[in-house]
Write a protein that holds these residues in place. Sequence first.
Motif, PDB file in Angstrom:
ATOM      1  N   GLU A  94       9.480 -17.457   0.758  1.00 45.47           N
ATOM      2  CA  GLU A  94      10.090 -17.475   2.090  1.00 45.47           C
ATOM      3  C   GLU A  94       9.765 -18.764   2.852  1.00 45.47           C
ATOM      4  O   GLU A  94      10.532 -19.184   3.724  1.00 45.47           O
ATOM      5  CB  GLU A  94       9.609 -16.266   2.902  1.00 45.47           C
ATOM      6  CG  GLU A  94      10.209 -14.942   2.474  1.00 45.47           C
ATOM      7  CD  GLU A  94       9.570 -14.388   1.210  1.00 45.47           C
ATOM      8  OE1 GLU A  94       8.547 -14.977   0.772  1.00 45.47           O
ATOM      9  OE2 GLU A  94      10.084 -13.396   0.663  1.00 45.47           O
ATOM     10  N   HIS A 132      14.882 -30.014  -0.723  1.00 43.01           N
ATOM     11  CA  HIS A 132      13.898 -29.375  -1.608  1.00 43.01           C
ATOM     12  C   HIS A 132      12.590 -30.166  -1.625  1.00 43.01           C
ATOM     13  O   HIS A 132      11.500 -29.589  -1.530  1.00 43.01           O
ATOM     14  CB  HIS A 132      14.467 -29.265  -3.025  1.00 43.01           C
ATOM     15  CG  HIS A 132      15.398 -28.104  -3.202  1.00 43.01           C
ATOM     16  ND1 HIS A 132      14.989 -26.788  -3.095  1.00 43.01           N
ATOM     17  CD2 HIS A 132      16.731 -28.055  -3.485  1.00 43.01           C
ATOM     18  CE1 HIS A 132      16.012 -25.975  -3.300  1.00 43.01           C
ATOM     19  NE2 HIS A 132      17.091 -26.725  -3.543  1.00 43.01           N
ATOM     20  N   ASP A 141       9.669 -21.769   1.530  1.00 44.10           N
ATOM     21  CA  ASP A 141      10.696 -22.716   1.097  1.00 44.10           C
ATOM     22  C   ASP A 141      12.019 -22.452   1.807  1.00 44.10           C
ATOM     23  O   ASP A 141      12.690 -23.387   2.285  1.00 44.10           O
ATOM     24  CB  ASP A 141      10.899 -22.615  -0.414  1.00 44.10           C
ATOM     25  CG  ASP A 141       9.633 -22.785  -1.205  1.00 44.10           C
ATOM     26  OD1 ASP A 141       8.723 -21.949  -1.049  1.00 44.10           O
ATOM     27  OD2 ASP A 141       9.552 -23.750  -1.987  1.00 44.10           O
ATOM     28  N   GLU A 142      12.392 -21.184   1.874  1.00 43.99           N
ATOM     29  CA  GLU A 142      13.671 -20.833   2.503  1.00 43.99           C
ATOM     30  C   GLU A 142      13.674 -21.185   3.982  1.00 43.99           C
ATOM     31  O   GLU A 142      14.669 -21.694   4.514  1.00 43.99           O
ATOM     32  CB  GLU A 142      13.944 -19.339   2.303  1.00 43.99           C
ATOM     33  CG  GLU A 142      14.066 -18.936   0.828  1.00 43.99           C
ATOM     34  CD  GLU A 142      14.127 -17.436   0.647  1.00 43.99           C
ATOM     35  OE1 GLU A 142      14.067 -16.717   1.683  1.00 43.99           O
ATOM     36  OE2 GLU A 142      14.232 -16.979  -0.500  1.00 43.99           O
ATOM     37  N   ARG A 161      14.145 -24.876   4.334  1.00 43.08           N
ATOM     38  CA  ARG A 161      15.527 -25.271   4.064  1.00 43.08           C
ATOM     39  C   ARG A 161      16.439 -24.934   5.239  1.00 43.08           C
ATOM     40  O   ARG A 161      17.359 -25.695   5.566  1.00 43.08           O
ATOM     41  CB  ARG A 161      16.041 -24.572   2.800  1.00 43.08           C
ATOM     42  CG  ARG A 161      15.341 -24.994   1.511  1.00 43.08           C
ATOM     43  CD  ARG A 161      15.491 -26.486   1.239  1.00 43.08           C
ATOM     44  NE  ARG A 161      16.878 -26.927   1.257  1.00 43.08           N
ATOM     45  CZ  ARG A 161      17.735 -26.779   0.255  1.00 43.08           C
ATOM     46  NH1 ARG A 161      17.321 -26.224  -0.876  1.00 43.08           N
ATOM     47  NH2 ARG A 161      18.968 -27.203   0.349  1.00 43.08           N
TER      48      ARG A 161
END
Length: 385
Positions: free
Chosen positions: A275, A287, A277-278, A281
């Motif tokens: 989560e 990335h 990383d999400e 983003r």
Amino acid sequence: MSTPKAMQQSLALRLSSGAFLAFWCLLAAFPIFWIAVMSFKSPVDAFAASAWDVITGPATVAQGDGLSVVDILFGLVVLFFAIRWAFTRLPGLVKAWTPPGLIALGWIVGALVYALTFLLVFFGLLPLVLAALNSILGPLGRPILGLTTEHYVAVWAENEFYRNFLNSMLVTAGVVTISLTVGTLAGYGLARSGSDLAFWLLILALIFRALPHSVLVAGYLPVFINSSEILRPIFGEGAPTLYGQPWAVIAVLVSINQPFTIWMLRSFFQNIPAELDEAARVDGCSHFQAFRRVIMPVMWPGVITTGLFSFLLGYNDFLVTSLLLDAQNQTMVPAIAGYFNRETTTTDQVEAVAAAVSITAPLFLLVMVFQRQIVSGLTAGAVKG
């Protein structure tokens, strides 16, 4: 908080556990303590049949080298406060003076400054002060415990052991830098990938890690020996020969160590919720930006722990360095082995012991400075969250 009754250990279990732990600590610490004592004695005392003579060093005292009661008391006080300050004050100073995002660099600089300060105070300033005190204190200033640093002077100055130390630092820095750079990127990618290819890549890395080191050395050896001819089309007549150079050892040790770093760092990355990383983003990060700005700050304990194991591989290696390096570029461990031959004298043996003690000092400093990050990293890697 009291321990639940069901989890309380019996008295017999606690005593046996404590006795086993004490025995293991004694068994592990005794060789280090004994060679440290030997390294500060004359050859006669170092190899004396009586253990008491090895510790007290009567022959060393007879030569005029030793510590008085004042030297011992002041030395113990300085050591106590130095260790206490390293555990209590140094972490806070590093955090206070390190810019955000550069905590690893801050720890490296802090450790170096601490080590240099300790060496200057303990081996530079303190002997001058104690020499003045001993001259005016009469019986209290007379040597009672044999101690001499002549073997360390012979190793580092006369035998130029510092060249081997610099070679070891070059090899170790190269192994740690390359292994962690590739390992963090590969570990992050494999941890976030759910494909079957990632699984088989990890299995292949594990098989590669299980190969004997001599197999890799034998495979790389023809390439390094013929590297001048291989590189001649690129560099012309000035093409270098890699055999005997530190870069050849770095390449082999990275090949040996890389599967381990990938496996270990992958386990750390798996414990970080996807989560994060999400969310990065969603906030507009790519990335790589999410990896660098969000994931890596959380990963520092794991990176430091993995870096320590990579450091130990390059620092303690004997087989690869002894086979691939020439005499001018030899690292410390093979150089110590070179002290022992058919013409070795007891003085050479004590100098070898002094060199062995010298190479353990950076390891103690490294663990002492990074002990919190190491414990945190090992804990994070052992528990799946």
